[in-house]
Scaffold this active site. Sequence first.
Site, PDB file in Angstrom:
ATOM      1  CE1 TYR A  33      41.195  68.866  27.298  1.00  0.00           C
ATOM      2  CE2 TYR A  33      42.460  67.104  26.288  1.00  0.00           C
ATOM      3  CZ  TYR A  33      41.378  67.520  27.036  1.00  0.00           C
ATOM      4  OH  TYR A  33      40.482  66.595  27.501  1.00  0.00           O
ATOM      5  CE  LYS A 149      39.918  67.185  23.621  1.00  0.00           C
ATOM      6  NZ  LYS A 149      39.353  66.375  24.688  1.00  0.00           N
ATOM      7  CD  GLU A 182      31.229  64.377  27.443  1.00  0.00           C
ATOM      8  OE1 GLU A 182      31.715  64.051  26.352  1.00  0.00           O
ATOM      9  OE2 GLU A 182      31.301  65.534  27.898  1.00  0.00           O
ATOM     10  CG  LEU A 207      34.437  67.486  23.410  1.00  0.00           C
ATOM     11  CD1 LEU A 207      34.684  68.983  23.555  1.00  0.00           C
ATOM     12  CD2 LEU A 207      35.737  66.724  23.620  1.00  0.00           C
TER      13      LEU A 207
END
Length: 287
Positions: A33, A149, A182, A207
């Site tokens: 996505y 992702k 993250e 990411l």
Amino acid sequence: MSRIAYVNGQYVRHADAAVHVEDRGYQFADGVYEVCEVWQGRIVDMPRHFDRLDRSLGELRIDWPMARAAFEFVVRQVVRRNRVRNGLVYIQVTRGVSRRDHFFPPEEVAPSVVVTARSTSTEAANAQAAKGISVVSYPENRWPRVDIKTIALLPNVLAKQNAKENGGKEAWYVDTDGFVTEGGSTNAWIVTRDGTLVTRPAESGILRGITRTVILDLIQKEGLTFEERPFSLEEAYDAKEAFVTAATSIVMPVVQVDDRTIGNGHPGSVSTRLREVFHTATDFQMV
Ligand code: PDD
């Protein structure tokens, strides 16, 4: 006006939008996505999001569902048909519908595509940014391929829910060496006491955020001091400022990490400045 979604070739009422029960996204989280910001009626950095979509699809060996130009047209259409001026557009591609079996489908199956868009309140976001958010640390619980992702977000859901139940708006993942990787759906940054911006390299553990890339450009433009290196949770506790970045929140100041106040407990000047000038460094697609 009713909301409109794009599902596998058709624009349908959002309330009626549906995919088959044997969609591999539903059965296996076998899909990818993107989320793009819509700002003042324009889509922010769509080419970069499509480049990352291309990479994610390639890593999972899922075909492009249509030509890129056609796909970009669909995304613009969904934003336009929902009359979104400020908000988000969500793009999802899965390996398609096939009898449930872990192996890739034996025959050619068309990937499934869903695109939705919704408006968000700029005022509410700015009010949140003026206050800053709390984040809650959480042991890294994801697979190593977080550079892709994928829609397999159960670990992120659990980390973020834990944050929420402990008074936070975001989770900060901490790896086994004590370094922050993250956020549950954001990249993590600190500003050290000597004013150096620090964020983890995108080579492992995170990411490669599009917002993060824009911030790197801004750091250059603004002549700020920057180090791309891992930082520990302890270092974050001691930082002058902290913030998170994502298409959904742009630059969101962090004023508390676990039970530790960051800086003076108010959004820092670097985070605030980066948020203010953010859209001077982005690319725009008219809808
Ligand atoms: N999340 N890291 C993770 C784990 C993310 O899920 C995201 C984005 C980011 C920031 O990437 P970008 O700057 O390209 O938005 C970093 C999206 C917005 C989401 O899941 O809602």
